[in-house]
Motif scaffolding. Sequence first.
Motif, PDB file in Angstrom:
ATOM      1  N   ALA A  33     -18.263  -7.530  -5.625  1.00 16.11           N
ATOM      2  CA  ALA A  33     -16.858  -7.549  -5.223  1.00 16.11           C
ATOM      3  C   ALA A  33     -16.097  -6.378  -5.847  1.00 16.11           C
ATOM      4  N   SER A  34     -15.007  -6.010  -5.188  1.00 15.93           N
ATOM      5  CA  SER A  34     -14.136  -4.956  -5.709  1.00 15.93           C
ATOM      6  C   SER A  34     -13.501  -5.400  -7.018  1.00 15.93           C
ATOM      7  N   ILE A  35     -13.167  -4.438  -7.848  1.00 14.97           N
ATOM      8  CA  ILE A  35     -12.579  -4.706  -9.157  1.00 14.97           C
ATOM      9  C   ILE A  35     -11.067  -4.526  -9.043  1.00 14.97           C
ATOM     10  N   PRO A  36     -10.295  -5.600  -9.223  1.00 14.99           N
ATOM     11  CA  PRO A  36      -8.844  -5.469  -9.035  1.00 14.99           C
ATOM     12  C   PRO A  36      -8.159  -4.751 -10.190  1.00 14.99           C
ATOM     13  N   ALA A  37      -7.216  -3.871  -9.831  1.00 13.96           N
ATOM     14  CA  ALA A  37      -6.302  -3.243 -10.792  1.00 13.96           C
ATOM     15  C   ALA A  37      -4.934  -3.815 -10.459  1.00 13.96           C
ATOM     16  N   ARG A  38      -4.368  -4.605 -11.349  1.00 10.28           N
ATOM     17  CA  ARG A  38      -3.156  -5.362 -11.055  1.00 10.28           C
ATOM     18  C   ARG A  38      -1.916  -4.749 -11.694  1.00 10.28           C
ATOM     19  N   GLY A  39      -0.779  -4.998 -11.050  1.00 10.19           N
ATOM     20  CA  GLY A  39       0.488  -4.532 -11.588  1.00 10.19           C
ATOM     21  C   GLY A  39       1.660  -5.184 -10.890  1.00 10.19           C
ATOM     22  N   GLN A  40       2.856  -4.755 -11.264  1.00 14.12           N
ATOM     23  CA  GLN A  40       4.119  -5.228 -10.701  1.00 14.12           C
ATOM     24  C   GLN A  40       4.863  -4.029 -10.115  1.00 14.12           C
ATOM     25  N   ILE A  41       5.934  -4.307  -9.384  1.00 10.61           N
ATOM     26  CA  ILE A  41       6.787  -3.232  -8.871  1.00 10.61           C
ATOM     27  C   ILE A  41       7.304  -2.427 -10.064  1.00 10.61           C
ATOM     28  N   GLY A  42       7.211  -1.108  -9.980  1.00 10.20           N
ATOM     29  CA  GLY A  42       7.657  -0.227 -11.047  1.00 10.20           C
ATOM     30  C   GLY A  42       6.541   0.202 -11.980  1.00 10.20           C
ATOM     31  N   ASP A  43       5.417  -0.525 -12.002  1.00 10.92           N
ATOM     32  CA  ASP A  43       4.267  -0.133 -12.828  1.00 10.92           C
ATOM     33  C   ASP A  43       3.465   0.944 -12.119  1.00 10.92           C
ATOM     34  N   THR A  44       2.855   1.833 -12.889  1.00  9.68           N
ATOM     35  CA  THR A  44       1.876   2.761 -12.326  1.00  9.68           C
ATOM     36  C   THR A  44       0.513   2.093 -12.486  1.00  9.68           C
ATOM     37  N   VAL A  45      -0.102   1.793 -11.363  1.00  8.97           N
ATOM     38  CA  VAL A  45      -1.379   1.082 -11.349  1.00  8.97           C
ATOM     39  C   VAL A  45      -2.470   2.081 -10.996  1.00  8.97           C
ATOM     40  N   ALA A  46      -3.512   2.114 -11.809  1.00  8.56           N
ATOM     41  CA  ALA A  46      -4.577   3.105 -11.636  1.00  8.56           C
ATOM     42  C   ALA A  46      -5.823   2.466 -11.047  1.00  8.56           C
ATOM     43  N   ALA A  47      -6.230   2.975  -9.889  1.00  8.42           N
ATOM     44  CA  ALA A  47      -7.531   2.652  -9.308  1.00  8.42           C
ATOM     45  C   ALA A  47      -8.486   3.769  -9.740  1.00  8.42           C
ATOM     46  N   ARG A  48      -9.713   3.712  -9.295  1.00  6.38           N
ATOM     47  CA  ARG A  48     -10.680   4.729  -9.711  1.00  6.38           C
ATOM     48  C   ARG A  48     -10.305   6.113  -9.185  1.00  6.38           C
ATOM     49  N   LYS A  49      -9.846   6.202  -7.923  1.00  4.20           N
ATOM     50  CA  LYS A  49      -9.585   7.507  -7.316  1.00  4.20           C
ATOM     51  C   LYS A  49      -8.110   7.889  -7.254  1.00  4.20           C
ATOM     52  N   PHE A  50      -7.202   6.926  -7.404  1.00  6.50           N
ATOM     53  CA  PHE A  50      -5.774   7.237  -7.250  1.00  6.50           C
ATOM     54  C   PHE A  50      -4.931   6.323  -8.122  1.00  6.50           C
ATOM     55  N   THR A  51      -3.673   6.730  -8.296  1.00  6.60           N
ATOM     56  CA  THR A  51      -2.685   5.865  -8.940  1.00  6.60           C
ATOM     57  C   THR A  51      -1.563   5.617  -7.941  1.00  6.60           C
ATOM     58  N   ILE A  52      -0.896   4.492  -8.112  1.00  6.52           N
ATOM     59  CA  ILE A  52       0.226   4.158  -7.238  1.00  6.52           C
ATOM     60  C   ILE A  52       1.328   3.512  -8.067  1.00  6.52           C
ATOM     61  N   ARG A  53       2.554   3.859  -7.697  1.00  9.33           N
ATOM     62  CA  ARG A  53       3.722   3.203  -8.291  1.00  9.33           C
ATOM     63  C   ARG A  53       4.623   2.785  -7.142  1.00  9.33           C
ATOM     64  N   ILE A  54       4.759   1.498  -6.944  1.00  9.15           N
ATOM     65  CA  ILE A  54       5.650   0.986  -5.906  1.00  9.15           C
ATOM     66  C   ILE A  54       7.044   0.896  -6.502  1.00  9.15           C
ATOM     67  N   GLU A  55       7.994   1.551  -5.818  1.00 11.86           N
ATOM     68  CA  GLU A  55       9.359   1.645  -6.345  1.00 11.86           C
ATOM     69  C   GLU A  55      10.276   0.576  -5.771  1.00 11.86           C
ATOM     70  N   THR A  56      10.334   0.488  -4.443  1.00 15.33           N
ATOM     71  CA  THR A  56      11.260  -0.458  -3.804  1.00 15.33           C
ATOM     72  C   THR A  56      10.624  -1.041  -2.552  1.00 15.33           C
ATOM     73  N   ILE A  57      11.235  -2.132  -2.100  1.00 16.21           N
ATOM     74  CA  ILE A  57      10.882  -2.739  -0.813  1.00 16.21           C
ATOM     75  C   ILE A  57      12.186  -3.030  -0.097  1.00 16.21           C
ATOM     76  N   GLN A  58      12.238  -2.659   1.179  1.00 15.72           N
ATOM     77  CA  GLN A  58      13.405  -2.963   2.001  1.00 15.72           C
ATOM     78  C   GLN A  58      12.925  -3.703   3.237  1.00 15.72           C
ATOM     79  N   PHE A  59      13.723  -4.679   3.673  1.00 11.59           N
ATOM     80  CA  PHE A  59      13.402  -5.454   4.866  1.00 11.59           C
ATOM     81  C   PHE A  59      14.444  -5.167   5.944  1.00 11.59           C
ATOM     82  N   ALA A  60      13.978  -5.057   7.184  1.00 11.93           N
ATOM     83  CA  ALA A  60      14.896  -4.800   8.298  1.00 11.93           C
ATOM     84  C   ALA A  60      14.345  -5.432   9.572  1.00 11.93           C
TER      85      ALA A  60
END
Length: 194
Positions: A33-60
């Motif tokens: 199974a895949s290895i989860p890298a967990r975080g919250q909005i605003g955290d920089t979460v690191a996977a093996r090949k990339f990092t991601i930081r989710i800043e905001t969510i808007q609904f419309a």
Amino acid sequence: MMRWLGRLAALLVAAVLLLAMQWTTPLYDEMIASIPARGQIGDTVAARKFTIRIETIQFARQLRFEAYGKEEVRDTSGLWAVVTATLAARSETTMVNDAYWEGPAGLLYSHSNRLSGVRPLLTDALLQPGLPRRGWFIFEIREDQARGATFVAPNPGLNPLDSVVRVALGAGSGGAALPILDSLDLNRTPGAME
């Protein structure tokens, strides 16, 4: 008689050990199974090949954007969820080919393919090390799947033994009303600049 009892005891011990091994050995799907890298909005979460930081969510309920020289309008029977994020490659050029909105009921929503011409969508964006990209992942979701959701990238089923980012997208079903815009103009929304 003692020899027979000794053999029976050894057989019982071996059976109990085998049964314990069977109960504690993970299934093949769990082992690869895949290895989860967990975080919250605003955290920089690191996977093996990339990092991601989710800043905001808007609904419309409706999205407006300019594509190919004219204004486009997209309606949905549910909600548009616009996730503003920053992606960065870690050590080699890479792409995040797919991203999912996982609702609280376990429903998976893939990024929308009805937004041709919207810039800057992050799905299929080529990421270079040292050059982060800011943009959007945009999903069409049911309204009841907005609270308590999780952002997942890439597809955990297609990446055995690799890391998968799982970012919690806010609290569960709180008492506050969900902020839903009637119309969201992507050309005037933060995140519009790469």
